[in-house]
Structure formats: structure tokens, C-alpha cells
Scaffold this active site. Structure first.
Site, PDB file in Angstrom:
ATOM      1  N   ASP A  67       0.864  -1.176   0.000  1.00 17.36           N
ATOM      2  CA  ASP A  67       0.000   0.000   0.000  1.00 17.36           C
ATOM      3  C   ASP A  67       0.913   1.242   0.000  1.00 17.36           C
ATOM      4  OD1 ASP A  67      -1.755   2.038   0.527  1.00 17.36           O
ATOM      5  OD2 ASP A  67      -2.574   1.166   2.372  1.00 17.36           O
ATOM      6  N   GLU A 127      29.962   6.440   3.700  1.00 17.05           N
ATOM      7  CA  GLU A 127      29.984   5.035   4.092  1.00 17.05           C
ATOM      8  C   GLU A 127      29.796   4.159   2.866  1.00 17.05           C
ATOM      9  OE1 GLU A 127      26.368   3.654   6.301  1.00 17.05           O
ATOM     10  OE2 GLU A 127      25.956   5.790   6.421  1.00 17.05           O
ATOM     11  N   CYS A 171      26.360   6.927   9.118  1.00  9.96           N
ATOM     12  CA  CYS A 171      25.774   8.218   8.731  1.00  9.96           C
ATOM     13  C   CYS A 171      26.302   9.376   9.573  1.00  9.96           C
ATOM     14  CB  CYS A 171      24.256   8.158   8.834  1.00  9.96           C
ATOM     15  SG  CYS A 171      23.565   6.742   7.971  1.00  9.96           S
ATOM     16  N   THR A 179      13.867   2.723   1.706  1.00  4.41           N
ATOM     17  CA  THR A 179      14.576   3.837   2.353  1.00  4.41           C
ATOM     18  C   THR A 179      15.908   4.128   1.654  1.00  4.41           C
ATOM     19  OG1 THR A 179      15.727   2.472   4.000  1.00  4.41           O
ATOM     20  CG2 THR A 179      13.537   3.245   4.584  1.00  4.41           C
ATOM     21  N   SER A 199      17.401  -1.158  14.656  1.00  3.05           N
ATOM     22  CA  SER A 199      18.119   0.076  14.320  1.00  3.05           C
ATOM     23  C   SER A 199      17.343   1.304  14.804  1.00  3.05           C
ATOM     24  CB  SER A 199      18.410   0.164  12.820  1.00  3.05           C
ATOM     25  OG  SER A 199      17.237   0.391  12.070  1.00  3.05           O
ATOM     26  N   HIS A 249      19.174  13.224  11.855  1.00  2.00           N
ATOM     27  CA  HIS A 249      19.492  12.297  10.772  1.00  2.00           C
ATOM     28  C   HIS A 249      18.180  11.656  10.325  1.00  2.00           C
ATOM     29  CE1 HIS A 249      20.941   9.146   8.340  1.00  2.00           C
ATOM     30  NE2 HIS A 249      20.589   8.198   9.190  1.00  2.00           N
ATOM     31  N   LYS A 282       9.768  10.484  15.072  1.00  3.29           N
ATOM     32  CA  LYS A 282       9.921   9.495  16.149  1.00  3.29           C
ATOM     33  C   LYS A 282      10.989   9.965  17.148  1.00  3.29           C
ATOM     34  CE  LYS A 282       9.210   5.107  13.611  1.00  3.29           C
ATOM     35  NZ  LYS A 282       7.972   4.592  14.172  1.00  3.29           N
ATOM     36  N   ASN A 320      17.261   8.198   1.809  1.00  5.13           N
ATOM     37  CA  ASN A 320      18.382   8.231   2.749  1.00  5.13           C
ATOM     38  C   ASN A 320      19.682   8.522   2.006  1.00  5.13           C
ATOM     39  OD1 ASN A 320      20.017   8.022   4.949  1.00  5.13           O
ATOM     40  ND2 ASN A 320      19.448   5.931   5.507  1.00  5.13           N
ATOM     41  N   SER A 347      24.759   4.431  12.592  1.00  3.02           N
ATOM     42  CA  SER A 347      24.603   3.078  13.134  1.00  3.02           C
ATOM     43  C   SER A 347      25.942   2.518  13.558  1.00  3.02           C
ATOM     44  CB  SER A 347      23.987   2.171  12.075  1.00  3.02           C
ATOM     45  OG  SER A 347      22.643   2.520  11.884  1.00  3.02           O
TER      46      SER A 347
HETATM   47  N1  CAA Z   1      -0.647   3.141   5.778  1.00  5.81           N
HETATM   48  C1  CAA Z   1      -0.021   3.994   6.608  1.00  5.81           C
HETATM   49  N2  CAA Z   1       1.021   3.623   7.431  1.00  5.81           N
HETATM   50  C2  CAA Z   1       1.396   2.336   7.386  1.00  5.81           C
HETATM   51  C3  CAA Z   1       0.788   1.392   6.541  1.00  5.81           C
HETATM   52  C4  CAA Z   1      -0.280   1.837   5.695  1.00  5.81           C
HETATM   53  N3  CAA Z   1      -0.912   1.012   4.863  1.00  5.81           N
HETATM   54  N4  CAA Z   1       1.392   0.212   6.714  1.00  5.81           N
HETATM   55  C5  CAA Z   1       2.371   0.394   7.651  1.00  5.81           C
HETATM   56  N5  CAA Z   1       2.359   1.675   8.053  1.00  5.81           N
HETATM   57  C6  CAA Z   1       3.265   2.329   8.992  1.00  5.81           C
HETATM   58  C7  CAA Z   1       3.574   1.481  10.221  1.00  5.81           C
HETATM   59  O1  CAA Z   1       2.584   1.618  11.215  1.00  5.81           O
HETATM   60  C8  CAA Z   1       4.934   2.044  10.633  1.00  5.81           C
HETATM   61  O2  CAA Z   1       4.751   3.245  11.313  1.00  5.81           O
HETATM   62  P1  CAA Z   1       5.196   3.375  12.866  1.00  5.81           P
HETATM   63  O3  CAA Z   1       6.636   2.982  12.924  1.00  5.81           O
HETATM   64  O4  CAA Z   1       4.994   4.820  13.159  1.00  5.81           O
HETATM   65  O5  CAA Z   1       4.304   2.440  13.606  1.00  5.81           O
HETATM   66  C9  CAA Z   1       5.589   2.382   9.300  1.00  5.81           C
HETATM   67  O6  CAA Z   1       4.523   2.463   8.341  1.00  5.81           O
HETATM   68  C10 CAA Z   1       6.579   1.332   8.832  1.00  5.81           C
HETATM   69  O7  CAA Z   1       5.946   0.098   8.888  1.00  5.81           O
HETATM   70  P2  CAA Z   1       6.740  -1.214   9.355  1.00  5.81           P
HETATM   71  O8  CAA Z   1       7.496  -0.928  10.613  1.00  5.81           O
HETATM   72  O9  CAA Z   1       5.779  -2.349   9.348  1.00  5.81           O
HETATM   73  O10 CAA Z   1       7.727  -1.318   8.145  1.00  5.81           O
HETATM   74  P3  CAA Z   1       8.862  -2.369   7.830  1.00  5.81           P
HETATM   75  O11 CAA Z   1       8.934  -3.428   8.873  1.00  5.81           O
HETATM   76  O12 CAA Z   1       8.664  -2.797   6.427  1.00  5.81           O
HETATM   77  O13 CAA Z   1      10.221  -1.557   7.891  1.00  5.81           O
HETATM   78  C11 CAA Z   1      11.928  -0.051   8.460  1.00  5.81           C
HETATM   79  C12 CAA Z   1      10.421  -0.231   8.277  1.00  5.81           C
HETATM   80  C13 CAA Z   1      12.376  -0.867   9.658  1.00  5.81           C
HETATM   81  C14 CAA Z   1      12.219   1.417   8.719  1.00  5.81           C
HETATM   82  C15 CAA Z   1      12.647  -0.520   7.173  1.00  5.81           C
HETATM   83  O14 CAA Z   1      12.334   0.326   6.114  1.00  5.81           O
HETATM   84  C16 CAA Z   1      14.147  -0.607   7.306  1.00  5.81           C
HETATM   85  O15 CAA Z   1      14.710  -1.615   7.721  1.00  5.81           O
HETATM   86  N6  CAA Z   1      14.876   0.501   6.909  1.00  5.81           N
HETATM   87  C17 CAA Z   1      16.317   0.563   6.942  1.00  5.81           C
HETATM   88  C18 CAA Z   1      16.856   0.811   8.338  1.00  5.81           C
HETATM   89  C19 CAA Z   1      16.560   2.190   8.861  1.00  5.81           C
HETATM   90  O16 CAA Z   1      16.304   3.118   8.137  1.00  5.81           O
HETATM   91  N7  CAA Z   1      16.646   2.329  10.198  1.00  5.81           N
HETATM   92  C20 CAA Z   1      16.451   3.617  10.838  1.00  5.81           C
HETATM   93  C21 CAA Z   1      17.320   3.768  12.069  1.00  5.81           C
HETATM   94  S1  CAA Z   1      19.026   3.392  11.702  1.00  5.81           S
HETATM   95  C22 CAA Z   1      19.667   4.810  11.016  1.00  5.81           C
HETATM   96  O17 CAA Z   1      19.098   5.866  11.121  1.00  5.81           O
HETATM   97  C23 CAA Z   1      20.952   4.700  10.256  1.00  5.81           C
HETATM   98  C24 CAA Z   1      20.673   4.614   8.805  1.00  5.81           C
HETATM   99  O18 CAA Z   1      20.648   5.628   8.131  1.00  5.81           O
HETATM  100  C25 CAA Z   1      20.386   3.316   8.208  1.00  5.81           C
END
Ligand code: CAA
Length: 391
Positions: A33, A83, A115, A156, A205, A237, A246, A280, A312
Site C-alpha cells: 500500500d 559510508e 551516517c 529507504t 536500528s 538524521h 519518532k 536516505n 549506526s
Molecule cells: N498506511 C499507513 N502507514 C502504514 C501502513 C499503511 N498502509 N502500513 C504500515 N504503516 C506504517 C507502520 O505503522 C509504521 O509506522 P510506525 O513505525 O509509526 O508504527 C511504518 O509504516 C513502517 O511500517 P513497518 O514498521 O511495518 O515497516 P517495515 O517493517 O517494512 O520496515 C523499516 C520499516 C524498519 C524502517 C525498514 O524500512 C528498514 O529496515 N529501513 C532501513 C533501516 C533504517 O532506516 N533504520 C532507521 C534507524 S538506523 C539509522 O538511522 C541509520 C541509517 O541511516 C540506516
């Protein structure tokens, strides 16, 4: 403030890629979605590097307008944070130094800590200028973020470079003491040398990032930093823009404040416009947030911005910067909007072809097709050497 003169960001310039993949296109491919991408993580599209673009071409594109405006004579140091390095030994900044024709009497070095590296570069630059205020330091943060196809991290991805000229009596933002620091040995996101895509424990993360938010604030407060209500905006970041929300929500609650959503949006909402479109950009991400804030906000003169840089692994730093009177005359807002707006939309098949491509490692001649319309390009690989040229 160090010494009796201000030090900080004198000029700042953003560059990104030739191509863009929208999250609508990604969602249509994988059946997600699109609202999850748009509202859930706060992303609209991601920059995708063309075959002849990489961290060096983006970095040179970002830095060239700084050198054109200020000249290169006072730049004694180039710090290149990334990185997604293109070589294990040679600093990518040497290619930029060469493309921009900077003087040979320059020190060039590459920095890495996920980062966070761009902030290390900025702080090291402040130290160098403190030692000799006649010098300027070119700090470049440039990254291409790449995760496995069809992984949660894929949405991302992104790519961009931010070049900053750091010097005495800056025209944009004065960087203040103290900084709050935090380090913890966590495997939340990493990329072994043999991989082109990052490994990540996505939800871990996010927790690691929030733990670092608490850690830097504790250290910052203990060092008599400003109080939360002294800041008019916060640049975090942004691995995805919802992460800034968040993180700020977490900081407010940690400090005993109500985490009012309107208040959170006021504090971080003006920093997300570019990151939502670019994705990102790792080391560049927080500074892309600063560019968006300066380019889009009403007059910020004299206002204090909080910076929270997270890498990270993990290392984080919190510091304050104050916006300098007259800063608006020095902004590059139109060029930044153009760099993002001019990207060419690609379909999923083209994105996938780019994602899956890797250079042969045979040391033969491998010219790269002409794709970028930017000022610099990777012309090819020959004898294991990357060859860059003005386009
Ligand atoms: N409509 C609206 N919102 C929806 C939705 C829909 N249909 N379906 C899901 N969502 C929302 C969820 O509720 C969630 O929001 P909240 O966190 O506010 O509850 C959000 O969308 C994401 O949903 P999920 O958590 O289910 O998504 P996911 O499991 O597929 O993965 C992620 C999300 C973990 C960020 C993933 O994209 C990921 O692994 N990203 C890479 C790692 C990353 O960016 N980490 C961030 C911290 S680390 C860092 O900052 C260093 C760096 O640069 C990497």
C-alpha cells in the site's frame, strides 16, 4: 563558542542524481500500500544514481558552486565523509580535488562512521579553523544508499551529496559548544567489505537510534548545553523522514515534556522536504535537512537549531547552531529545488537494472554509458582505476 570569533557553515550546496524512482512505482511493483511509504515512513521518492554517477560525481557537483563563489585559495583541507566509499585506500576527495582544480597544498582525507561521518567532518573542520581562522575547510558528505531488492530497507534507499564550506565568521550557521556525545557497540546496520548492499536489523536500528537520542542529550545537558525550549527547530538524521518525528517525540518524552504532535511537526517538519524526495543519503541526510530548513522556513535569523547526528554501529552527537543575520542572501534554494526537481523519472525495470549492475573486476577497460546531465561523470574503469571527467 570557541575562541573570540564565530566558526561555522559559511556556504552549503546540495547535489543529487540523474534519476528518481517514486514510491508509487515501487509500491505498484511489490504490492505494498503506497500509504505505508507516504504516511508510514514519510517518503515520496528516492534518488537513483545513473551508471556514470557515484559519490564522487555528486560530491564534485555539490562542491563546485562553493569553489566558484569563494575561490579555492583558502581551502587547506577537504574532509570527505561517506559510508559508500569507492576505494578501500584512496580518499574519494582526491578525485573531487582534481575535478575542481584545487591547489596542491591541500590535505584530503576520507572519514567513515556510518551516517555520522559528516558531523565528524564538520567538528574536525571547526577545530582546524579554530587553530587558524584564515583557513577554510571543505566538508563533503556523499552517499548512495543501497539495500537488497525486495527487503524492508529498499524503500529507504536514496543518494545525495552536501558540500559545506566551514570557516570563521560564517554567513549561514554558527556552530556552538558543547556537543553531547554517545557511542555504543551495536550491530543495527552494517556493510561488510564484500557486500554492496547494507545489512540491517530494521526495528533494532530504530531502537538503537532512540537509545542514542537519550545518550547524547544526557551528555549535552551535563555539559550545560541549552534547554530544549531554546531551540526553534531540530535537524535529525533522516533515514526516512518519519524517523525525525519518532526521534523528537522520544526526546520530548525523555525530557518530561508532552509529545504534542503539532509541536513535533513544528520542530522537525521544515527539515524534511528534501529528504522525503531524495531518500536516505546517509552522511548527507542531516545536512539535507538543514538545507531544507534554511531554504523553506520563514526568517530564522538569530534562531537556534538543534542537530542530532546518528550513525549506526553506533555513534551520535547533539550540538546547537545559530542562524546568522543576512543568511538568506547566501542561500542556494533555487539550485537545490532544481537539483531535486530535474531528476528523470525511471520505471521499475530501469531501477532494477541499475541496482543489479556491478563493474567487472577483471581490470580491463570498461567505459560507462553517458547518462548523467550533471557537470561531472564517471567515464569508466581501466586497469582497476576509476576515471572521472567533466561532462
Ligand atoms: N498506511 C499507513 N502507514 C502504514 C501502513 C499503511 N498502509 N502500513 C504500515 N504503516 C506504517 C507502520 O505503522 C509504521 O509506522 P510506525 O513505525 O509509526 O508504527 C511504518 O509504516 C513502517 O511500517 P513497518 O514498521 O511495518 O515497516 P517495515 O517493517 O517494512 O520496515 C523499516 C520499516 C524498519 C524502517 C525498514 O524500512 C528498514 O529496515 N529501513 C532501513 C533501516 C533504517 O532506516 N533504520 C532507521 C534507524 S538506523 C539509522 O538511522 C541509520 C541509517 O541511516 C540506516
Amino acid at each position: 563558542m570557541p575562541g573570540d570569533f564565530a566558526i561555522g557553515i559559511h556556504d552549503l550546496s546540495v547535489a543529487t542524481t540523474q534519476y528518481v524512482l517514486t514510491h508509487d512505482t515501487l509500491a505498484a511493483h511489490n504490492g505494498t500500500d503506497a500509504a505505508k511509504y507516504h504516511r508510514g515512513i514519510g517518503q515520496r521518492s528516492m534518488s537513483v544514481a545513473a551508471a556514470d554517477e557515484d559519490i564522487v560525481t555528486m560530491a564534485a557537483t555539490a562542491a563546485a558552486p562553493l569553489v566558484a563563489r569563494h575561490g579555492g585559495d583558502r581551502i587547506r583541507t577537504i574532509v570527505f565523509a561517506t559510508e559508500t566509499s569507492v576505494d578501500q585506500a584512496k580518499a574519494a576527495g582526491i578525485h573531487v580535488h582534481s575535478l575542481l582544480g584545487l591547489p596542491s597544498a591541500t590535505r584530503v582525507v576520507e572519514l567513515k562512521q556510518a551516517c555520522y561521518g559528516g558531523t565528524a567532518g564538520l567538528q574536525f573542520a571547526v577545530g582546524l579553523v579554530h587553530r587558524d581562522p584564515s583557513q577554510q575547510v571543505l566538508v563533503i558528505a556523499s552517499d548512495v544508499s543501497k539495500y537488497e531488492l525486495d527487503s524492508p530497507g529498499e524503500a529507504t534507499q536514496g543518494a545525495a551529496a552536501v558540500a559545506m564550506l566551514v570557516g570563521a565568521e560564517p554567513a549561514l550557521v554558527r556552530i556552538e559548544d558543547p556537543s553531547g556525545m554517545f557511542t555504543a557497540d551495536i550491530m543495527d546496520f552494517w556493510r561488510p567489505n564484500y557486500r554492496t548492499t547494507a545489512l540491517v536489523d530494521g526495528h533494532e536500528s530504530i531502537s538503537a537510534y532512540l537509545q542514542a537520542v537519550e545518550g547524547v542529550w544526557k551528555d549535552y545537558a551535563e555539559r550545560d548545553g541549552r534547554t530544549l525550549d531554546e531551540f526553534s527547530a531540530f535537524c535529525y538524521h533522516q533515514p526516512f523522514t518519519k524517523m525525525a518525528h519518532k526521534a523528537h517525540r522520544h526526546l520530548l518524552r525523555h525530557c518530561g515534556y508532552d509529545a504534542d504532535e503539532g509541536e513535533i511537526a513544528r520542530a522537525v517538519g521544515r527539515t524534511t522536504a528534501y529528504n522525503a524526495e531524495v531518500g536516505n543519503s546517509y552522511t548527507a541526510s542531516m545536512y539535507l535537512g538543514l538545507a531544507a530548513l534554511l531554504d523553506h522556513a520563514d526568517d530564522l535569523t538569530g534562531q537556534t537549531v538543534g542537530f542530532l547526528s546518528y550513525g549506526s554501529g553506533s555513534v551520535a552527537e547533539f550540538f546547537a547552531g545559530t542562524v546568522v543575520p543576512g543568511y538568506r542572501a547566501h542561500l542556494r534554494s533555487a539550485a537545490h529545488r532544481d537539483a531535486i526537481g530535474r531528476r528523470q523519472d525511471i520505471d521499475y525495470a530501469k531501477y532494477r537494472e541499475i541496482h543489479e549492475y556491478s563493474f567487472p573486476a577483471d581490470g580491463k577497460d570498461h567505459p560507462v554509458p553517458r547518462e548523467t546531465t550533471g557537470p561531472y561523470r564517471l567515464a569508466g574503469l581501466s586497469g582497476h582505476k576509476r576515471i572521472y571527467e567533466p561532462r
